[in-house]
Design a protein around this motif. Structure first.
Motif, PDB file in Angstrom:
ATOM      1  N   ASN A 118       0.829  -1.195   0.000  1.00  0.00           N
ATOM      2  CA  ASN A 118       0.000   0.000   0.000  1.00  0.00           C
ATOM      3  C   ASN A 118       0.864   1.245   0.000  1.00  0.00           C
ATOM      4  OD1 ASN A 118      -2.424  -1.418   0.091  1.00  0.00           O
ATOM      5  ND2 ASN A 118      -2.296  -1.617   2.307  1.00  0.00           N
ATOM      6  N   ARG A 119       0.306   2.328  -0.452  1.00  0.00           N
ATOM      7  CA  ARG A 119       1.004   3.603  -0.483  1.00  0.00           C
ATOM      8  C   ARG A 119       0.078   4.664   0.086  1.00  0.00           C
ATOM      9  NH1 ARG A 119       5.279   5.301  -3.877  1.00  0.00           N
ATOM     10  NH2 ARG A 119       5.117   3.309  -4.939  1.00  0.00           N
TER      11      ARG A 119
ATOM     12  N   HIS B  40      -1.630   8.139   0.505  1.00  0.00           N
ATOM     13  CA  HIS B  40      -1.902   9.208  -0.453  1.00  0.00           C
ATOM     14  C   HIS B  40      -2.358  10.462   0.269  1.00  0.00           C
ATOM     15  CE1 HIS B  40      -3.228  11.323  -4.004  1.00  0.00           C
ATOM     16  NE2 HIS B  40      -4.423  11.480  -3.459  1.00  0.00           N
TER      17      HIS B  40
ATOM     18  N   HIS C 224      -3.389  14.602  -0.726  1.00  0.00           N
ATOM     19  CA  HIS C 224      -3.577  15.639  -1.741  1.00  0.00           C
ATOM     20  C   HIS C 224      -3.861  16.956  -1.040  1.00  0.00           C
ATOM     21  CE1 HIS C 224      -4.848  16.762  -5.966  1.00  0.00           C
ATOM     22  NE2 HIS C 224      -5.056  17.858  -5.249  1.00  0.00           N
TER      23      HIS C 224
ATOM     24  N   LYS D 133       3.134  15.826  -8.496  1.00  0.00           N
ATOM     25  CA  LYS D 133       2.992  14.594  -7.711  1.00  0.00           C
ATOM     26  C   LYS D 133       4.358  13.959  -7.492  1.00  0.00           C
ATOM     27  CE  LYS D 133       1.438  10.776  -9.633  1.00  0.00           C
ATOM     28  NZ  LYS D 133       0.529   9.800 -10.234  1.00  0.00           N
TER      29      LYS D 133
ATOM     30  N   MET E 127       6.012  10.369  -6.138  1.00  0.00           N
ATOM     31  CA  MET E 127       5.781   8.959  -5.814  1.00  0.00           C
ATOM     32  C   MET E 127       6.998   8.511  -5.008  1.00  0.00           C
ATOM     33  SD  MET E 127       2.842   8.174  -7.024  1.00  0.00           S
ATOM     34  CE  MET E 127       2.808   6.396  -7.076  1.00  0.00           C
TER      35      MET E 127
ATOM     36  N   ARG F 278       6.734   5.816   2.062  1.00  0.00           N
ATOM     37  CA  ARG F 278       5.986   5.282   0.931  1.00  0.00           C
ATOM     38  C   ARG F 278       4.663   6.045   0.818  1.00  0.00           C
ATOM     39  NH1 ARG F 278       6.414   1.469  -2.638  1.00  0.00           N
ATOM     40  NH2 ARG F 278       4.608   0.233  -3.226  1.00  0.00           N
ATOM     41  N   VAL F 279       4.618   6.997  -0.105  1.00  0.00           N
ATOM     42  CA  VAL F 279       3.451   7.868  -0.216  1.00  0.00           C
ATOM     43  C   VAL F 279       3.299   8.396  -1.638  1.00  0.00           C
ATOM     44  CG1 VAL F 279       4.718   9.947   0.497  1.00  0.00           C
ATOM     45  CG2 VAL F 279       2.281   9.842   0.858  1.00  0.00           C
ATOM     46  N   ASN F 280       2.075   8.544  -2.037  1.00  0.00           N
ATOM     47  CA  ASN F 280       1.712   9.273  -3.246  1.00  0.00           C
ATOM     48  C   ASN F 280       1.260  10.637  -2.753  1.00  0.00           C
ATOM     49  OD1 ASN F 280       0.064  10.561  -5.147  1.00  0.00           O
ATOM     50  ND2 ASN F 280      -0.704   8.646  -5.973  1.00  0.00           N
ATOM     51  N   PHE F 281       2.062  11.638  -2.963  1.00  0.00           N
ATOM     52  CA  PHE F 281       1.796  12.959  -2.431  1.00  0.00           C
ATOM     53  C   PHE F 281       1.540  13.909  -3.580  1.00  0.00           C
ATOM     54  CE2 PHE F 281       1.911  15.949   0.965  1.00  0.00           C
ATOM     55  CZ  PHE F 281       2.278  17.138   0.367  1.00  0.00           C
ATOM     56  N   ALA F 282       0.328  14.457  -3.636  1.00  0.00           N
ATOM     57  CA  ALA F 282      -0.049  15.336  -4.738  1.00  0.00           C
ATOM     58  C   ALA F 282      -0.455  16.705  -4.223  1.00  0.00           C
ATOM     59  CB  ALA F 282      -1.197  14.711  -5.520  1.00  0.00           C
TER      60      ALA F 282
END
Length: 162
Positions: free
Chosen positions: A2-3, A5, A7, A37, A39, A44-48
């Motif tokens: 998992n990542r 997220h 925003h 964004k 990655m 471990r993150v999707n940062f937007a």
């Protein structure tokens, strides 16, 4: 795997890209006229972030590190990004004891960086001054929290340390 997220709405994309590139020690993977964004693998993150005309911000975001040396390194990166870094050593918050550093990014979103090293028996160091429902507290909040708190009083997930 998992990542995580996140925003954020931001008011100045270029300033925010500079800040977050320093914080994360890498450039964004995607950059558009109104969007960027990262990655990231660590954390471990999707940062937007985006400039969509919405009110900027979120209460606060955080990065938990595994040891004190990593916290020092992260603090140096925050300092290099040009923000004021407010240390909070040996903090009691969220039933844990942690060393923390607080800062704000260019649009005022609060960031908590921390290393947890023990447990605590209260949510916040001043919880003994709180009523059972947390409505009336006399415990002072840390200055970094008080400056950005949306409501006064007790340190809660929406107005305090966590």
């Amino acid at each position: 795997m998992n990542r995580f997220h996140v925003h954020l709405n931001v008011s100045n994309l270029d300033a925010s890209i500079r800040f977050y590139s320093q914080l994360f020690a890498t450039a964004p993977a995607v950059v558009k006229g109104d969007y960027a964004k990262w990655m990231l693998e660590d954390p471990r993150v999707n940062f937007a972030i985006s400039t969509t005309g919405r009110t900027p911000g979120i209460d606060h975001l955080g990065i938990q590190v595994d040891n004190g040396d990593e916290l020092v390194s992260l603090g140096q990166r925050l300092d290099a990004a040009g923000s004021t870094v407010v240390p909070e050593p040996d903090a009691t918050c969220c039933y844990a004891r942690s060393d923390k550093m607080w800062t704000e990014d260019p649009q005022g979103t609060r960031w908590e960086t921390f290393h947890t090293f023990g447990e605590a028996v209260t949510y916040y160091a001043g919880d003994d001054a709180c009523t059972a429902d947390g409505a009336a507290c006399s415990a002072p909040m840390h200055p970094a929290h008080a400056a950005s708190a949306r409501t006064g009083g007790c340190s809660t997930p929406t107005s305090g340390c966590c």
